[in-house]
Design a protein around this motif. Structure first.
Motif, PDB file in Angstrom:
ATOM      1  N   LEU A  22       0.829  -1.195   0.000  1.00 27.94           N
ATOM      2  CA  LEU A  22       0.000   0.000   0.000  1.00 27.94           C
ATOM      3  C   LEU A  22       0.868   1.252   0.000  1.00 27.94           C
ATOM      4  CD1 LEU A  22      -2.738   1.399   0.133  1.00 27.94           C
ATOM      5  CD2 LEU A  22      -2.698   1.093   2.626  1.00 27.94           C
ATOM      6  N   GLU A  23       1.922   1.271   0.794  1.00 25.51           N
ATOM      7  CA  GLU A  23       2.796   2.441   0.864  1.00 25.51           C
ATOM      8  C   GLU A  23       3.463   2.715  -0.478  1.00 25.51           C
ATOM      9  OE1 GLU A  23       2.968  -0.132   3.131  1.00 25.51           O
ATOM     10  OE2 GLU A  23       1.769   0.948   4.608  1.00 25.51           O
ATOM     11  N   ASP A  24       3.936   1.662  -1.142  1.00 23.67           N
ATOM     12  CA  ASP A  24       4.562   1.827  -2.449  1.00 23.67           C
ATOM     13  C   ASP A  24       3.550   2.305  -3.484  1.00 23.67           C
ATOM     14  OD1 ASP A  24       6.900   0.966  -1.280  1.00 23.67           O
ATOM     15  OD2 ASP A  24       6.847  -1.032  -2.192  1.00 23.67           O
ATOM     16  N   PHE A  25       2.354   1.769  -3.426  1.00 24.92           N
ATOM     17  CA  PHE A  25       1.317   2.173  -4.373  1.00 24.92           C
ATOM     18  C   PHE A  25       0.969   3.649  -4.195  1.00 24.92           C
ATOM     19  CE2 PHE A  25      -3.182   2.638  -5.584  1.00 24.92           C
ATOM     20  CZ  PHE A  25      -3.028   2.423  -6.947  1.00 24.92           C
ATOM     21  N   LYS A  26       0.924   4.111  -2.956  1.00 25.95           N
ATOM     22  CA  LYS A  26       0.624   5.525  -2.707  1.00 25.95           C
ATOM     23  C   LYS A  26       1.692   6.419  -3.330  1.00 25.95           C
ATOM     24  CE  LYS A  26      -2.111   5.029   1.514  1.00 25.95           C
ATOM     25  NZ  LYS A  26      -2.198   5.353   2.949  1.00 25.95           N
ATOM     26  N   VAL A  27       2.945   5.992  -3.286  1.00 28.36           N
ATOM     27  CA  VAL A  27       4.023   6.754  -3.917  1.00 28.36           C
ATOM     28  C   VAL A  27       3.784   6.840  -5.420  1.00 28.36           C
ATOM     29  CG1 VAL A  27       6.507   6.761  -4.454  1.00 28.36           C
ATOM     30  CG2 VAL A  27       5.714   6.218  -2.133  1.00 28.36           C
ATOM     31  N   LEU A  28       3.370   5.733  -6.028  1.00 30.47           N
ATOM     32  CA  LEU A  28       3.097   5.731  -7.465  1.00 30.47           C
ATOM     33  C   LEU A  28       1.970   6.698  -7.814  1.00 30.47           C
ATOM     34  CD1 LEU A  28       3.259   1.940  -8.448  1.00 30.47           C
ATOM     35  CD2 LEU A  28       5.088   3.638  -8.394  1.00 30.47           C
ATOM     36  N   VAL A  29       0.934   6.719  -7.007  1.00 32.95           N
ATOM     37  CA  VAL A  29      -0.193   7.623  -7.257  1.00 32.95           C
ATOM     38  C   VAL A  29       0.264   9.075  -7.146  1.00 32.95           C
ATOM     39  CG1 VAL A  29      -2.455   8.380  -6.420  1.00 32.95           C
ATOM     40  CG2 VAL A  29      -1.935   5.934  -6.568  1.00 32.95           C
ATOM     41  N   LEU A  30       1.033   9.390  -6.107  1.00 30.19           N
ATOM     42  CA  LEU A  30       1.551  10.753  -5.948  1.00 30.19           C
ATOM     43  C   LEU A  30       2.376  11.175  -7.161  1.00 30.19           C
ATOM     44  CD1 LEU A  30       2.693  10.931  -2.231  1.00 30.19           C
ATOM     45  CD2 LEU A  30       0.969  12.350  -3.337  1.00 30.19           C
ATOM     46  N   LEU A  31       3.231  10.289  -7.625  1.00 31.00           N
ATOM     47  CA  LEU A  31       4.080  10.624  -8.759  1.00 31.00           C
ATOM     48  C   LEU A  31       3.290  10.716 -10.059  1.00 31.00           C
ATOM     49  CD1 LEU A  31       7.259   8.674  -7.755  1.00 31.00           C
ATOM     50  CD2 LEU A  31       7.075  11.129  -8.117  1.00 31.00           C
ATOM     51  N   ALA A  32       2.202   9.985 -10.169  1.00 28.45           N
ATOM     52  CA  ALA A  32       1.349  10.119 -11.352  1.00 28.45           C
ATOM     53  C   ALA A  32       0.748  11.523 -11.406  1.00 28.45           C
ATOM     54  CB  ALA A  32       0.253   9.053 -11.340  1.00 28.45           C
ATOM     55  N   PHE A  33       0.249  12.009 -10.281  1.00 29.77           N
ATOM     56  CA  PHE A  33      -0.273  13.377 -10.228  1.00 29.77           C
ATOM     57  C   PHE A  33       0.852  14.382 -10.478  1.00 29.77           C
ATOM     58  CE2 PHE A  33      -3.910  11.458  -8.022  1.00 29.77           C
ATOM     59  CZ  PHE A  33      -4.945  12.135  -8.639  1.00 29.77           C
ATOM     60  N   TRP A  34       2.004  14.153  -9.863  1.00 29.90           N
ATOM     61  CA  TRP A  34       3.167  15.029 -10.017  1.00 29.90           C
ATOM     62  C   TRP A  34       3.560  15.145 -11.486  1.00 29.90           C
ATOM     63  CZ3 TRP A  34       8.255  13.398 -11.383  1.00 29.90           C
ATOM     64  CH2 TRP A  34       9.279  14.312 -11.131  1.00 29.90           C
ATOM     65  N   SER A  35       3.548  14.020 -12.200  1.00 28.33           N
ATOM     66  CA  SER A  35       3.978  14.018 -13.600  1.00 28.33           C
ATOM     67  C   SER A  35       3.054  14.837 -14.486  1.00 28.33           C
ATOM     68  CB  SER A  35       4.047  12.579 -14.132  1.00 28.33           C
ATOM     69  OG  SER A  35       2.747  12.051 -14.314  1.00 28.33           O
ATOM     70  N   ARG A  36       1.813  14.973 -14.090  1.00 27.21           N
ATOM     71  CA  ARG A  36       0.827  15.751 -14.843  1.00 27.21           C
ATOM     72  C   ARG A  36       0.742  17.196 -14.356  1.00 27.21           C
ATOM     73  NH1 ARG A  36      -1.867  13.478 -19.292  1.00 27.21           N
ATOM     74  NH2 ARG A  36      -2.183  11.288 -18.922  1.00 27.21           N
ATOM     75  N   GLY A  37       1.528  17.525 -13.341  1.00 25.93           N
ATOM     76  CA  GLY A  37       1.484  18.878 -12.794  1.00 25.93           C
ATOM     77  C   GLY A  37       0.200  19.148 -12.032  1.00 25.93           C
ATOM     78  N   GLU A  38      -0.412  18.089 -11.523  1.00 23.11           N
ATOM     79  CA  GLU A  38      -1.660  18.213 -10.777  1.00 23.11           C
ATOM     80  C   GLU A  38      -1.410  17.881  -9.313  1.00 23.11           C
ATOM     81  OE1 GLU A  38      -4.668  15.687 -12.473  1.00 23.11           O
ATOM     82  OE2 GLU A  38      -4.113  16.247 -14.509  1.00 23.11           O
TER      83      GLU A  38
END
Length: 150
Positions: free
Chosen positions: A114-130
């Motif tokens: 779960l912790e690793d998945f949350k990092v992926l979600v954060l970086l997905a938003f980060w990559s879109r500038g959102e």
């Protein structure tokens, strides 16, 4: 790899503020990250950059996404439940979900915690500038053991 990704997220608030791969690798090495961790993280970030800048076709409204068996196996039960939670709460659009799934499949080991998945979600938003809603950010950052019940 995830420690490196968290470091990049915390120190480079926008993808365009992140230095090119060679310079970033040297900075990460100077901070003390292992060479293998850096290489995995940089490869993952390059894939993120490629996928997040490519035009994405959003799934039709009302459509359902069924995970392939390889995708299902990539997630631990908590991460899979959190994915469904984010979708049902309207946090992940269809296009963003596909970005997150693509990057989850690019992680060299499974299942995702779960912790690793949350990092992926954060970086997905980060990559879109959102930036996700503040309540979602709280859900992504705060560990359940640290939550204060009112």
């Amino acid at each position: 790899m995830f420690d490196v990704l968290v470091y990049v997220y915390e120190h480079y608030w926008r993808p365009d503020a992140c230095p090119e791969a060679g310079l970033l690798a040297r900075k990460l090495s100077a901070v003390g990250f292992e060479e293998e961790e850096i290489a995995d993280a940089l490869a993952w970030l390059e894939g993120l950059r490629t996928v997040s800048t490519a035009p994405m076709v959003a799934p039709a409204g009302g459509s359902a996404r069924v995970l392939a068996s390889a995708e299902s196996e990539r997630f631990g039960p908590e991460a899979l439940g959190f994915l469904h939670f984010l979708e049902s709460a309207g946090v992940l659009t269809g296009a963003m979900r596909e970005l997150v799934l693509d990057r989850a499949m690019a992680v060299p080991r499974a299942p995702l915690t779960l912790e690793d998945f949350k990092v992926l979600v954060l970086l997905a938003f980060w990559s879109r500038g959102e930036e996700p809603d503040s309540l979602v950010l709280d859900e992504l950052f705060v560990d359940d053991a640290d939550r204060v019940v009112h």
